[in-house]
Write an enzyme that holds these catalytic residues in place. Structure first.
Site, PDB file in Angstrom:
ATOM      1  N   GLY A 172      56.105  -2.608 -11.232  1.00 37.72           N
ATOM      2  CA  GLY A 172      55.001  -2.645 -11.155  1.00 37.72           C
ATOM      3  C   GLY A 172      54.433  -3.886 -11.115  1.00 37.72           C
ATOM      4  CD  GLN A 173      48.868  -4.590 -10.258  1.00 37.48           C
ATOM      5  OE1 GLN A 173      48.388  -5.842  -9.761  1.00 37.48           O
ATOM      6  NE2 GLN A 173      48.353  -3.681 -10.679  1.00 37.48           N
ATOM      7  CB  ALA A 200      50.817   3.321 -16.911  1.00 40.32           C
ATOM      8  CE1 TYR A 201      50.204  10.438 -11.273  1.00 43.07           C
ATOM      9  CE2 TYR A 201      47.814   9.489 -11.816  1.00 43.07           C
ATOM     10  CZ  TYR A 201      48.644  10.297 -11.007  1.00 43.07           C
ATOM     11  OH  TYR A 201      48.221  10.894  -9.763  1.00 43.07           O
ATOM     12  CB  THR A 202      48.101   2.933 -12.482  1.00 40.22           C
ATOM     13  OG1 THR A 202      49.197   2.898 -11.370  1.00 40.22           O
ATOM     14  CG2 THR A 202      48.911   2.428 -13.698  1.00 40.22           C
ATOM     15  CB  THR A 236      43.017   1.388 -19.160  1.00 39.44           C
ATOM     16  OG1 THR A 236      41.900   1.164 -18.052  1.00 39.44           O
ATOM     17  CG2 THR A 236      42.864   3.086 -19.513  1.00 39.44           C
ATOM     18  CE1 TYR A 295      45.481   4.818 -15.705  1.00 42.67           C
ATOM     19  CE2 TYR A 295      43.564   4.111 -15.935  1.00 42.67           C
ATOM     20  CZ  TYR A 295      44.827   3.896 -16.156  1.00 42.67           C
ATOM     21  OH  TYR A 295      45.202   2.429 -16.442  1.00 42.67           O
ATOM     22  CE  LYS A 311      47.229   3.597 -19.965  1.00 42.82           C
ATOM     23  NZ  LYS A 311      48.699   3.000 -19.898  1.00 42.82           N
ATOM     24  CD1 TRP A 351      38.334  -3.440 -14.156  1.00 46.41           C
ATOM     25  CD2 TRP A 351      37.169  -4.829 -13.118  1.00 46.41           C
ATOM     26  NE1 TRP A 351      37.194  -3.006 -14.196  1.00 46.41           N
ATOM     27  CE2 TRP A 351      36.443  -4.010 -13.519  1.00 46.41           C
ATOM     28  CE3 TRP A 351      36.620  -5.961 -12.147  1.00 46.41           C
ATOM     29  CZ2 TRP A 351      35.009  -3.782 -13.209  1.00 46.41           C
ATOM     30  CZ3 TRP A 351      35.269  -6.113 -12.206  1.00 46.41           C
ATOM     31  CH2 TRP A 351      34.497  -5.038 -12.445  1.00 46.41           C
TER      32      TRP A 351
HETATM   33  N1  LIG Z   1      46.327  -1.665 -12.608  1.00 47.74           N
HETATM   34  C1  LIG Z   1      45.214  -1.889 -13.601  1.00 47.74           C
HETATM   35  O1  LIG Z   1      44.126  -2.123 -12.758  1.00 47.74           O
HETATM   36  C2  LIG Z   1      45.156  -1.626 -14.681  1.00 47.74           C
HETATM   37  C3  LIG Z   1      46.568  -1.195 -15.438  1.00 47.74           C
HETATM   38  N2  LIG Z   1      46.331  -0.924 -16.803  1.00 47.74           N
HETATM   39  C4  LIG Z   1      47.580  -0.596 -17.495  1.00 47.74           C
HETATM   40  O2  LIG Z   1      48.499  -1.610 -17.375  1.00 47.74           O
HETATM   41  C5  LIG Z   1      49.965  -1.320 -17.470  1.00 47.74           C
HETATM   42  C6  LIG Z   1      50.379  -1.850 -16.445  1.00 47.74           C
HETATM   43  O3  LIG Z   1      49.892  -1.472 -15.078  1.00 47.74           O
HETATM   44  P1  LIG Z   1      50.156  -2.026 -13.595  1.00 47.74           P
HETATM   45  O4  LIG Z   1      51.446  -2.848 -13.887  1.00 47.74           O
HETATM   46  O5  LIG Z   1      48.925  -2.521 -12.909  1.00 47.74           O
HETATM   47  O6  LIG Z   1      50.727  -0.748 -13.053  1.00 47.74           O
HETATM   48  P2  LIG Z   1      51.464  -0.290 -11.645  1.00 47.74           P
HETATM   49  O7  LIG Z   1      51.052   0.945 -11.129  1.00 47.74           O
HETATM   50  O8  LIG Z   1      51.664  -1.591 -10.883  1.00 47.74           O
HETATM   51  O9  LIG Z   1      52.776   0.037 -12.341  1.00 47.74           O
HETATM   52  C7  LIG Z   1      53.228   1.239 -13.075  1.00 47.74           C
HETATM   53  C8  LIG Z   1      54.579   1.266 -12.923  1.00 47.74           C
HETATM   54  O10 LIG Z   1      55.035   2.450 -13.798  1.00 47.74           O
HETATM   55  C9  LIG Z   1      56.070   3.285 -12.940  1.00 47.74           C
HETATM   56  N3  LIG Z   1      55.886   4.403 -13.071  1.00 47.74           N
HETATM   57  C10 LIG Z   1      55.192   5.470 -12.446  1.00 47.74           C
HETATM   58  N4  LIG Z   1      55.520   6.431 -12.621  1.00 47.74           N
HETATM   59  C11 LIG Z   1      56.687   6.623 -13.405  1.00 47.74           C
HETATM   60  C12 LIG Z   1      57.477   7.488 -13.886  1.00 47.74           C
HETATM   61  N5  LIG Z   1      57.512   8.880 -13.724  1.00 47.74           N
HETATM   62  N6  LIG Z   1      58.629   7.231 -14.591  1.00 47.74           N
HETATM   63  C13 LIG Z   1      59.000   6.132 -14.720  1.00 47.74           C
HETATM   64  N7  LIG Z   1      58.146   4.922 -14.136  1.00 47.74           N
HETATM   65  C14 LIG Z   1      56.985   5.174 -13.590  1.00 47.74           C
HETATM   66  C15 LIG Z   1      55.808   2.621 -11.385  1.00 47.74           C
HETATM   67  O11 LIG Z   1      57.005   2.748 -10.763  1.00 47.74           O
HETATM   68  P3  LIG Z   1      57.003   2.702  -8.986  1.00 47.74           P
HETATM   69  O12 LIG Z   1      57.268   1.184  -9.168  1.00 47.74           O
HETATM   70  O13 LIG Z   1      58.498   3.019  -8.939  1.00 47.74           O
HETATM   71  O14 LIG Z   1      56.076   3.355  -8.691  1.00 47.74           O
HETATM   72  C16 LIG Z   1      55.619   1.229 -11.781  1.00 47.74           C
HETATM   73  O15 LIG Z   1      56.611   0.360 -11.776  1.00 47.74           O
HETATM   74  C17 LIG Z   1      49.651   0.520 -17.498  1.00 47.74           C
HETATM   75  O16 LIG Z   1      49.832   0.871 -18.477  1.00 47.74           O
HETATM   76  C18 LIG Z   1      48.144   0.541 -16.718  1.00 47.74           C
HETATM   77  O17 LIG Z   1      47.846   1.780 -17.465  1.00 47.74           O
HETATM   78  C19 LIG Z   1      45.162  -0.962 -17.588  1.00 47.74           C
HETATM   79  C20 LIG Z   1      44.118  -1.549 -17.102  1.00 47.74           C
HETATM   80  C21 LIG Z   1      44.003  -1.981 -15.607  1.00 47.74           C
HETATM   81  C1  LIG Z   2      38.417  -0.595  -1.735  1.00 49.92           C
HETATM   82  C2  LIG Z   2      36.943  -0.469  -2.419  1.00 49.92           C
HETATM   83  C3  LIG Z   2      36.578  -0.158  -3.618  1.00 49.92           C
HETATM   84  N1  LIG Z   2      35.325  -0.238  -3.864  1.00 49.92           N
HETATM   85  C4  LIG Z   2      35.083   0.250  -5.341  1.00 49.92           C
HETATM   86  C5  LIG Z   2      35.804   1.516  -5.959  1.00 49.92           C
HETATM   87  C6  LIG Z   2      35.950   1.010  -7.267  1.00 49.92           C
HETATM   88  O1  LIG Z   2      34.792   1.598  -8.002  1.00 49.92           O
HETATM   89  C7  LIG Z   2      36.234  -0.171  -7.538  1.00 49.92           C
HETATM   90  C8  LIG Z   2      37.441  -0.596  -7.829  1.00 49.92           C
HETATM   91  O2  LIG Z   2      38.277  -0.069  -6.866  1.00 49.92           O
HETATM   92  P1  LIG Z   2      39.647   0.579  -7.160  1.00 49.92           P
HETATM   93  O3  LIG Z   2      39.974   1.628  -6.609  1.00 49.92           O
HETATM   94  O4  LIG Z   2      40.626  -0.528  -6.310  1.00 49.92           O
HETATM   95  O5  LIG Z   2      39.987   0.090  -8.557  1.00 49.92           O
HETATM   96  P2  LIG Z   2      40.329   1.096  -9.734  1.00 49.92           P
HETATM   97  O6  LIG Z   2      41.541   2.099  -9.218  1.00 49.92           O
HETATM   98  O7  LIG Z   2      39.228   1.970 -10.434  1.00 49.92           O
HETATM   99  O8  LIG Z   2      40.873   0.201 -10.820  1.00 49.92           O
HETATM  100  C9  LIG Z   2      40.905   0.584 -12.081  1.00 49.92           C
HETATM  101  O9  LIG Z   2      42.490   0.941 -12.133  1.00 49.92           O
HETATM  102  C10 LIG Z   2      43.075   1.443 -13.531  1.00 49.92           C
HETATM  103  C11 LIG Z   2      44.379   1.549 -13.180  1.00 49.92           C
HETATM  104  C12 LIG Z   2      42.519   0.779 -14.520  1.00 49.92           C
HETATM  105  O10 LIG Z   2      42.995   0.849 -15.593  1.00 49.92           O
HETATM  106  C13 LIG Z   2      41.322  -0.128 -14.690  1.00 49.92           C
HETATM  107  O11 LIG Z   2      41.123  -1.037 -15.497  1.00 49.92           O
HETATM  108  C14 LIG Z   2      40.934  -0.509 -13.163  1.00 49.92           C
HETATM  109  O12 LIG Z   2      41.442  -1.815 -12.682  1.00 49.92           O
HETATM  110  O13 LIG Z   2      35.603  -0.754  -6.201  1.00 49.92           O
HETATM  111  C15 LIG Z   2      34.322  -0.376  -3.205  1.00 49.92           C
HETATM  112  O14 LIG Z   2      33.258  -0.470  -3.703  1.00 49.92           O
HETATM  113  N2  LIG Z   2      34.547  -0.857  -1.895  1.00 49.92           N
HETATM  114  C16 LIG Z   2      35.691  -0.793  -1.639  1.00 49.92           C
HETATM  115  O15 LIG Z   2      36.087  -1.051  -0.217  1.00 49.92           O
END
Ligand SMILES: NC(=O)C1=CN([C@@H]2O[C@H](COP(=O)(O)OP(=O)(O)OC[C@H]3O[C@@H](n4cnc5c(N)ncnc54)[C@H](OP(=O)(O)O)[C@@H]3O)[C@@H](O)[C@H]2O)C=CC1
Ligand SMILES: Cc1cn([C@H]2C[C@H](O)[C@@H](COP(=O)(O)OP(=O)(O)O[C@H]3O[C@@H](C)C(=O)[C@@H](O)[C@H]3O)O2)c(=O)[nH]c1=O
Length: 281
Positions: free
Chosen positions: A11-12, A62-64, A103, A127, A131, A152
């Site tokens: 993941g990220q 995580a499930y994101t 989150t 979601y 969390k 974000w």
């Molecule tokens: N993304 C965001 O904007 C935000 C994220 N967070 C939190 O930050 C943390 C990191 O997020 P981020 O790196 O962005 O997330 P990503 O979605 O980029 O990565 C999540 C990772 O979890 C893995 N994963 C998903 N399902 C399973 C499963 N069933 N078993 C094992 N691994 C699994 C994915 O695997 P695979 O690569 O194979 O899909 C992926 O590597 C998370 O806890 C998220 O909730 C908090 C705020 C904002």
């Molecule tokens: C692609 C797009 C999104 N949006 C809006 C939808 C939404 O309200 C906002 C953000 O879009 P996204 O769907 O990319 O983001 P979103 O999936 O809501 O992002 C969230 O992810 C999870 C995992 C977190 O934990 C949060 O902190 C947050 O980062 O922007 C637009 O208005 N125009 C667009 O063209």
């Protein structure tokens, strides 16, 4: 040598930790993908944890998928609640350290001031609820754990808003982005560094901490900054959330107050624009 297990390694956040790991060779890093640490099968997960025997777990898996979670509720809760509950129990029994990530979507968005760690939670989508359940279970099962709430998140790795905007701004003449959801972005590389800094700090104070980059912006303003750095010609318009309907509701305001993490761990947090630049080099 201390063994650090990173879940969700592809993941990220997991990937950014992978980049930093080479700078910290005194740790034995294990980067586990979903086959090595499987968060949706608790029986398998238990066996996998026992095999790795880590001293530290960075739970980045995580499930994101925020919108999909509205229909894949059970899966979201298994991964974001039950799996972390098990990981927390395991780390507590083994006296291993745990940093879990949560989150800003645990909040309902009704605040108008930055949310500190004590602010009342009230998730408005599945979601966020999964969390929040994970945060509670984590600290219940392992009161020595650290939970970092972030918001974000973006990175060169994986999928995120910045990459979506980069793609759309290249493909289209104009796009519309919501201007009534306020928060702060987080560059995953900065958060990854903060996790390592906390681990290396002489003190380990359990509990919840907030971390994001500095700044208070809407997604629309974030899109404008992306346009500026990418020098795109696309016209970017601000719209209300009502004009961009999504299956999951998002909080209108989820800016995190970072005073606690800065004071306790002495972290210097970059401004969001400073970090965003890294996506364009
Ligand atoms: N993304 C965001 O904007 C935000 C994220 N967070 C939190 O930050 C943390 C990191 O997020 P981020 O790196 O962005 O997330 P990503 O979605 O980029 O990565 C999540 C990772 O979890 C893995 N994963 C998903 N399902 C399973 C499963 N069933 N078993 C094992 N691994 C699994 C994915 O695997 P695979 O690569 O194979 O899909 C992926 O590597 C998370 O806890 C998220 O909730 C908090 C705020 C904002
Ligand atoms: C692609 C797009 C999104 N949006 C809006 C939808 C939404 O309200 C906002 C953000 O879009 P996204 O769907 O990319 O983001 P979103 O999936 O809501 O992002 C969230 O992810 C999870 C995992 C977190 O934990 C949060 O902190 C947050 O980062 O922007 C637009 O208005 N125009 C667009 O063209």
């Amino acid at each position: 040598m201390k063994k650090i297990l990173v879940t969700g390694a592809n993941g990220q956040l997991g990937s950014e930790l992978g980049v930093l790991a080479s700078k910290y060779p005194s740790y034995d890093w294990i980067f586990a993908d979903r086959t090595q640490i499987t968060l949706d099968n608790l029986e398998v997960l238990k066996l996998q944890l026992n095999e790795f025997q880590p001293d530290v777990i960075f739970n980045c898996g995580a499930y994101t998928a925020v919108d999909k979670a509205e229909t894949e509720t059970e899966l979201a809760f298994t991964i974001n609640h039950l799996a972390i509950e098990l990981i927390a129990k395991y780390t507590s029994e083994k006296n291993a350290k745990l940093i879990h990530i949560s989150t800003d979507y645990v909040f309902d968005g009704t605040s108008s001031i930055a949310l500190d760690e004590e602010a009342e939670t009230n998730p408005i989508n599945v979601y966020g609820a999964s969390k929040r359940a994970g945060e509670i279970a984590c600290l219940n099962k392992n009161p020595n754990a650290i939970v970092i709430r972030t918001s974000w998140v973006y990175s060169k790795f994986g999928n995120n808003f910045v990459k979506t905007m980069q793609r759309l701004m290249q493909e289209r003449d104009s796009i519309s982005v919501v201007n009534d959801q306020i928060g702060s972005p987080t560059y995953a590389a900065d958060l990854a560094q903060a996790m390592i800094d906390i681990l290396q700090s002489p003190q380990w104070i359990p509990g919840i901490y907030n971390y994001s980059n500095e700044g208070e912006i809407s997604w629309y303003e974030f899109a404008l900054a992306i346009k500026e750095f990418g020098r795109y010609n696309c016209n970017v318009g601000g719209i209300p959330s009502s004009s961009y309907p999504t299956p999951a509701k998002r909080p209108e305001f989820s800016l995190l107050d970072k005073k606690k993490i800065k004071a306790i761990y002495n972290l210097e947090i970059p401004d969001y624009k400073e970090s965003l630049k890294e996506m364009f080099v």
